[in-house]
Motif scaffolding. Structure first.
Motif, PDB file in Angstrom:
ATOM      1  N   TYR A  82       0.841  -1.191   0.000  1.00  0.00           N
ATOM      2  CA  TYR A  82       0.000   0.000   0.000  1.00  0.00           C
ATOM      3  C   TYR A  82       0.883   1.251   0.000  1.00  0.00           C
ATOM      4  O   TYR A  82       1.127   1.875   1.021  1.00  0.00           O
ATOM      5  CB  TYR A  82      -0.921  -0.008   1.213  1.00  0.00           C
ATOM      6  N   ASP A  87      -1.794   3.359  -3.466  1.00  0.00           N
ATOM      7  CA  ASP A  87      -2.593   3.982  -2.406  1.00  0.00           C
ATOM      8  C   ASP A  87      -3.485   5.082  -2.962  1.00  0.00           C
ATOM      9  O   ASP A  87      -4.651   5.208  -2.587  1.00  0.00           O
ATOM     10  CB  ASP A  87      -1.690   4.516  -1.290  1.00  0.00           C
ATOM     11  N   VAL A 209      -7.783  -3.384   1.036  1.00  0.00           N
ATOM     12  CA  VAL A 209      -6.474  -3.320   1.685  1.00  0.00           C
ATOM     13  C   VAL A 209      -6.493  -4.148   2.968  1.00  0.00           C
ATOM     14  O   VAL A 209      -7.469  -4.132   3.709  1.00  0.00           O
ATOM     15  CB  VAL A 209      -6.088  -1.859   2.030  1.00  0.00           C
TER      16      VAL A 209
END
Length: 246
Positions: A82, A87, A209
């Motif tokens: 991430y 992101d 995520v």
């Protein structure tokens, strides 16, 4: 009966349309809207924990947390860490409804999963998106995990069920909490739909995520206690450290 006028001009065919890279706007190399240069520079997940996908310095290892307290899920599959630009793409997909970014990431995740299916990863019987809290769903207007599951299911020919898992409590936002607080926050937050049966099934949870793994652990424990044979987790990205927040 010929009720439509004849048209001899060129017809627009989407599948033959030249794609542009969603990151740099240069011409893409194939049907996916991503050029080879940008794809190569994505933050691909390297060596990682065999269970939770936490980045590690060498391959074939299991992190200390998974050795100490093995999670209820069997394996996490995540193509990236991430970090930029993943992101940013996930944030724009989730919070700004930029669905093309989510679709692109789902396509790449599907490619990664298909490669794993052809090697060492067993295919699940069913994919289950992580349910979104009612208040958050009302604010956002869609569940990003459900959309990812639909795209993955279509690409991989795996059935999905968006109604089997329920979020029965609107918990506090997870972003500002540490690992222990997240686990407490999710206690009794989920349930199975009435008359749902998962006995003997290999299930895959789908989310965007994985951070501390608290949500995946809570749902996997619920499913395993209900008789599931195995639970895996499919997500777009893994945070570099267990305590990182998003």
């Amino acid at each position: 009966m010929h009720c439509q006028p004849r048209y001899k001009g060129p017809v627009y065919i989407w599948l033959k349309n030249k794609q542009s890279c969603l990151l740099c706007d240069e011409a893409a190399d194939g049907d996916t809207p991503l050029c080879m240069a940008c794809e190569t520079e994505l933050p691909w997940l390297g060596d990682h924990c065999q269970t939770c996908a936490l980045p590690l310095p060498a391959a074939g290892l299991t992190c200390g947390q998974c050795l100490k307290q093995p999670p209820a899920f069997e394996r996490v599959i995540a193509p990236w860490t991430y970090s930029f630009p993943i992101d940013s793409l996930i944030t724009r997909f989730k919070h700004s409804a930029k669905w093309p970014f989510g679709h692109l990431l789902a396509e790449l995740l599907a490619q990664a999963l298909q490669h794993r299916f052809e090697n060492d990863l067993p295919r699940p019987d069913l994919m289950l998106p992580v349910p979104l809290a009612t208040r958050r769903l009302r604010q956002r207007g869609f569940n990003q995990a459900a959309m990812l599951a639909r795209w993955l299911g279509s690409r991989l020919n795996i059935l999905g069920d968006e109604r089997l898992l329920l979020r029965i409590q609107d918990t506090d936002a997870q972003q500002a909490l540490n690992a222990n607080e997240r686990r407490k926050n999710l206690r009794n937050a989920f349930a199975l739909a009435p008359d749902a049966s998962v006995k003997g099934l290999h299930l895959a949870l789908v989310d965007d995520v994985l951070t501390t793994g608290a949500t995946a652990q809570a749902l996997a424990r619920l499913l395993m206690d209900a008789g599931a044979a195995r639970v895996d987790v499919y997500c777009l990205a893994r945070t570099p450290k267990p305590g990182d927040t998003i």
